[in-house]
Design an enzyme around this catalytic site. Structure first.
Site, mmCIF file in Angstrom:
data_model
loop_
_atom_site.group_PDB
_atom_site.id
_atom_site.type_symbol
_atom_site.label_atom_id
_atom_site.label_comp_id
_atom_site.label_asym_id
_atom_site.label_seq_id
_atom_site.Cartn_x
_atom_site.Cartn_y
_atom_site.Cartn_z
ATOM 1 N N VAL A 471 21.966 -68.873 -28.037
ATOM 2 C CA VAL A 471 21.077 -68.639 -29.215
ATOM 3 C C VAL A 471 21.075 -69.598 -30.326
ATOM 4 C CG1 VAL A 471 19.489 -68.460 -27.283
ATOM 5 C CG2 VAL A 471 20.246 -67.194 -29.346
ATOM 6 N N VAL A 608 32.553 -84.109 -24.705
ATOM 7 C CA VAL A 608 32.592 -85.407 -25.022
ATOM 8 C C VAL A 608 31.447 -86.010 -25.960
ATOM 9 C CG1 VAL A 608 33.681 -87.178 -25.286
ATOM 10 C CG2 VAL A 608 35.014 -85.188 -23.366
ATOM 11 N N ALA A 610 28.816 -84.908 -27.379
ATOM 12 C CA ALA A 610 27.279 -84.819 -27.497
ATOM 13 C C ALA A 610 26.446 -85.083 -26.571
ATOM 14 C CB ALA A 610 27.138 -84.992 -29.027
ATOM 15 N N GLU A 666 32.468 -76.917 -35.014
ATOM 16 C CA GLU A 666 32.607 -75.573 -34.293
ATOM 17 C C GLU A 666 32.076 -73.907 -35.597
ATOM 18 O OE1 GLU A 666 32.147 -74.941 -31.710
ATOM 19 O OE2 GLU A 666 32.724 -77.381 -30.838
ATOM 20 N N ASP A 677 39.827 -79.350 -31.253
ATOM 21 C CA ASP A 677 38.873 -79.782 -30.503
ATOM 22 C C ASP A 677 39.096 -81.353 -30.182
ATOM 23 O OD1 ASP A 677 35.733 -79.793 -29.806
ATOM 24 O OD2 ASP A 677 35.392 -80.857 -31.420
ATOM 25 N N LYS A 681 39.329 -82.854 -26.107
ATOM 26 C CA LYS A 681 38.024 -83.937 -25.437
ATOM 27 C C LYS A 681 38.996 -84.892 -24.954
ATOM 28 C CE LYS A 681 34.409 -82.796 -29.299
ATOM 29 N NZ LYS A 681 33.599 -83.371 -30.087
#
Length: 814
Positions: A471, A608, A610, A666, A677, A681
């Site tokens: 969260v 990939v 968003a 991140e 990252d 992807k």
């Protein structure tokens, strides 16, 4: 004339008895009123009997409770003079009851004959008190003694009615009465020697139906504490609604399979004379209720209701020695009959190799012994196996007259159960096709009822139950979007979305009715449950809710290890976490296969781009038969943001720091800046193209200096960006000198993939890629000359959350 029966809750208090008086006072026609014992009294009488036969003097205190309950009712209903008369009657009956129970206590013997005499006291007392309530309210009434009217055999606890004599007695009594209201205690009767007997479970309903048949009543009213028969048990299925009209046969089927509003024996006497039965709510008399009649108007719902019984055991007799041998079923069910064991469900394989039958859990042991004894010789000869027993089961049933010959009902039923990981142990459907029954695990009954109710009754209203881990920036935005869109989802998509479980790294909370999204932060903060992924999983499984979705909003390495468990429970998994899909190909492929096997979506669109529909479009291309030849992409919104804002005025350190503060990188920026990252992807895109590849197969030309690559912590890494400022400035100046921009490019071509920082000239489509945008160029057989281009915001908590939101909605179409 009509007959009106009021159950225990309807006469459970003085207040409710006044409601009964008011309801009957508005009747214009003559009426027989059948009443049960005051609420809870029958159970107290049984309890007192059980204590007495055990020699436990506590039965005396139970008798005091019974007496007090009736005295309190009298004191509330009547003035002092009427209290005295009614109290005297109650005391006289209680003295007789005490004498009977004292005999049970002294002899340590409780025969069915004695028990029938004891439990009949409840209706004797309630009918007298209620008749007095009618009288003091000015109503012209008479109290009949059902024991003089209803004659039975001497099976005291569940007596068989002598109908011809009973009907004549009731008809004559009504004919000879000049009163408008005739009151009868339900449940009780007597045999030919005038010994008290009872009519068994639902006996008061049965009494009312017998009376209705005897007088050819225009209507039989059953007054209870609910507004009719419901499409499912409203205590389990909150969306259940009253059934307006139903046939006798449908009502019998539903009542047989657990609908406790009316009991099966009640319906037959009314059905014989085609007397309509109206089920009404004493506490809400203006509610429409349910009308049970011979025929009902045709409706769009083929299924009228869903019912179930719990505490069921399934016993199976099987063996090659059963095949083609006459009399096997006769011997089997004869053995059960001798033990007075009621069979609720039967199914037999067409090969005659096995017969399965469902009975109450409490009868399972005796049933096994009886059947094994009946087939002792065949079992010894190994022609038939000893009976096997499966317990803790439930029977769930769809009921409806119009199901007959209507294609697709059973398919929808079993698909709904299968989609929610409800395993079916056995299936039965009668030749009338009015009932389709399935035996399932008791633990799955609630989920099964709710999923079936959604399928057949809720106008395509669907429900998603979310269990969310993480969260932070993305997770908080997701919860905000869900809260904001709840009304829209209900109105436009007929979709109810509830967040049932929530966890961060420290605490977790659960609420089956849905966590309050206005106060989730406070609730999570106040929670005393320490966050633990194993316990989170256990809670999800124990709740066992339909259409459950596990959502991973973290970048944690451990959380993805639980995906396999959730998928095997037919739970959808939605993840923005890229670890699982970029892990070893064997694990990636396992998750994809489990998703297919258990019909549980595994969705990771946000891995990939968003919220960009990159993976979705790629899947559509592959599924439609296209083949990817080359991919060129800027896949890191954070790196694009960094290099778009890195100039002579802003140091590389400052820009990276700002990207982190705005949620573009991140939590550990090394994942973004190291190129790992982006490697993940492009790997995911390659795999989704249908090509097997490992992360180690991707070439990574890092632009970071060794000092930054070797940093052991986030703090050390950020500090290295300051000390290595000259390195980054040289990269920028080199690009500016060539009138180019720095872009971190991922590419795939001819089976090879790599990621590297490149200088992009002005004429290149990547040159004007602004802010945190991503862009992907797919070259394929169909897009050979001009690639399919997908471009847009590829980082940020808002767009990532919206992508997750979209995946969650897609799960409902599994």
């Amino acid at each position: 004339m009509i007959v009106a029966k009021f159950g225990g809750t309807s006469v459970g208090s003085a207040k409710n008895i006044q409601k009964v008086v008011e309801i009957i006072s508005h009747k214009n026609e003559k009426c027989i009123v059948v009443v049960s014992a005051l609420g809870g009294v029958t159970n107290l009488l049984i309890k007192a009997s059980e204590l007495a036969v055990k020699g436990d003097q506590e039965y005396v205190n139970v008798l005091k409770d019974i007496q007090t309950k009736h005295k309190d009712t009298i004191d509330t209903l009547f003035d002092e003079e009427d209290q005295e008369n009614s109290a005297a009657y109650v005391m006289a009956q209680m003295h007789k009851l005490k004498d009977t129970l004292k005999g049970v206590y002294l002899l340590n013997d409780l025969s069915e004959k004695s028990l029938a005499k004891i439990v009949s006291v409840g209706e004797i007392l309630s009918s007298y008190i209620i008749s007095e309530a009618f009288r003091v309210n000015g109503m012209n009434c008479e109290l009949f003694d059902s024991r003089l009217l209803i004659k039975t055999d001497s099976h005291y606890s569940k007596a068989g009615v002598h109908y011809q004599k009973t009907y004549k007695n009731i008809k004559d009594a009504v004919k000879n009465s000049d009163k408008k209201v005739m009151i009868m205690p339900g449940f009780i009767a007597s045999d030919e020697k005038n010994n008290a007997t009872t009519l068994g479970r639902g006996g008061s309903d049965f009494t009312a139906a017998i009376a209705a048949n005897a007088i050819d009543a225009e209507l039989l009213e059953i007054w209870t504490d609910v507004s009719g028969m419901f499409t499912a048990n409203p205590q389990i299925v909150k969306q259940a609604k009253p059934i307006e009209q139903i046939t006798y046969q449908e009502a019998m089927e539903l009542s047989h399979f657990g609908a406790k509003v009316i009991y099966p024996p009640t319906i037959q006497p009314a059905m014989d004379k085609k007397i309509p039965i109206l089920i009404k709510n004493t506490m809400a008399p203006n509610d429409r209720g349910t009308l049970i009649a011979e025929k009902t108007p045709a409706g769009k719902n083929m299924v009228k209701g869903i019912s179930h019984i719990e505490q069921i055991s399934l016993l199976t007799l099987q063996g090659n020695g059963m095949v083609g041998v006459p009399g096997i079923a006769k011997r089997l069910f004869g053995a059960l009959s001798q033990q007075n064991i009621n069979v609720k469900f039967i199914t037999q394989a067409s090969s005659e190799h096995s017969i399965s039958f469902a009975i109450d859990d409490e009868d399972a042991e005796n049933a096994k012994i009886a059947v094994d004894n009946a087939f002792e010789y065949e079992i010894f000869q190994r022609k038939i196996n000893p009976v096997t027993v499966e317990s803790d089961l439930a029977i769930i049933a769809l009921v409806g007259d119009n199901m007959k010959s209507h294609q697709g009902i059973s398919g929808k039923m079993f698909s709904s159960l299968g989609n929610n990981n409800v395993n079916i142990v056995a299936i039965a459907q009668g030749s009338t096709e009015k009932n389709i029954s399935a035996v399932i695990a008791k633990k799955d009954a609630k989920k099964a009822l709710n999923s079936l109710h959604t399928t057949f009754f809720e106008n395509q209203l669907k429900q998603i139950n979310l269990f969310i881990v993480g969260v932070g920036n993305v997770g908080s935005k997701l919860l905000e979007q869900i809260k904001q869109q709840q009304s829209h989802l209900l109105e436009k998509l007929h979709l109810e979305m509830k967040v049932v479980g929530l966890a961060n790294s420290k605490k977790m909370i659960f609420d089956e009715d849905g966590i309050d999204l206005d106060n989730w932060k406070e609730e999570l903060h106040k929670s005393k449950i320490t966050s633990n992924l194993d316990e989170f999983y256990n809670q999800v499984i124990n709740l066992n809710l339909r259409n459950s979705v596990f959502v991973d909003n973290t970048a944690n390495d451990v959380v993805p290890s639980f995906y396999e468990k959730y998928l095997k429970k037919s739970m959808a998994v939605v993840a923005c976490n890229k670890v699982a899909s970029s892990s070893d190909y064997a694990n990636y492929n396992l998750l994809k296969e489990l998703s297919k096997e258990y019909n549980a979506p595994y969705l990771f669109e946000t891995n990939v781009g968003a919220g960009l529909p990159i993976i979705d479009n790629l899947k559509n291309m592959i599924n439609s038969g296209d083949e990817i030849q080359e991919i060129k992409a800027v896949l890191s919104g954070s790196l694009n943001f960094i290099f778009n804002n890195f100039d002579a005025k802003n140091s590389f350190y400052d820009v990276v720091k700002k990207a982190g503060e705005e949620g573009y990188t991140e939590p550990d920026p090394r994942i973004d800046l190291s190129g790992v990252d982006v490697m993940r992807k492009i790997l995911i895109l390659v795999r989704e193209s249908g090509i097997q590849m490992e992360l180690s197969d991707i070439e990574n030309e890092s632009f970071l200096p060794k000092n930054s690559l070797n940093a052991k912590s986030v703090e050390d890494f950020m500090e290295s960006l300051k000390t290595e400022a000259n390195h980054f400035n040289l990269l920028r100046e080199g690009a500016e000198k060539n009138n180019s921009k720095l872009k971190f490019i991922a590419s795939f071509n001819r089976g090879k993939a790599k990621v590297k920082l490149e200088q992009i000239p002005q004429e290149h489509p990547f040159y004007n890629l602004d802010g945190k945008d991503n862009i992907v160029l797919f070259y394929s057989n169909r897009y050979a000359d001009q690639p399919l281009i997908i471009k847009g915001a590829g980082a940020g908590s808002d767009v990532t959350a919206s992508g997750i939101f979209g995946d969650i909605i897609r799960t409902i179409n599994k």
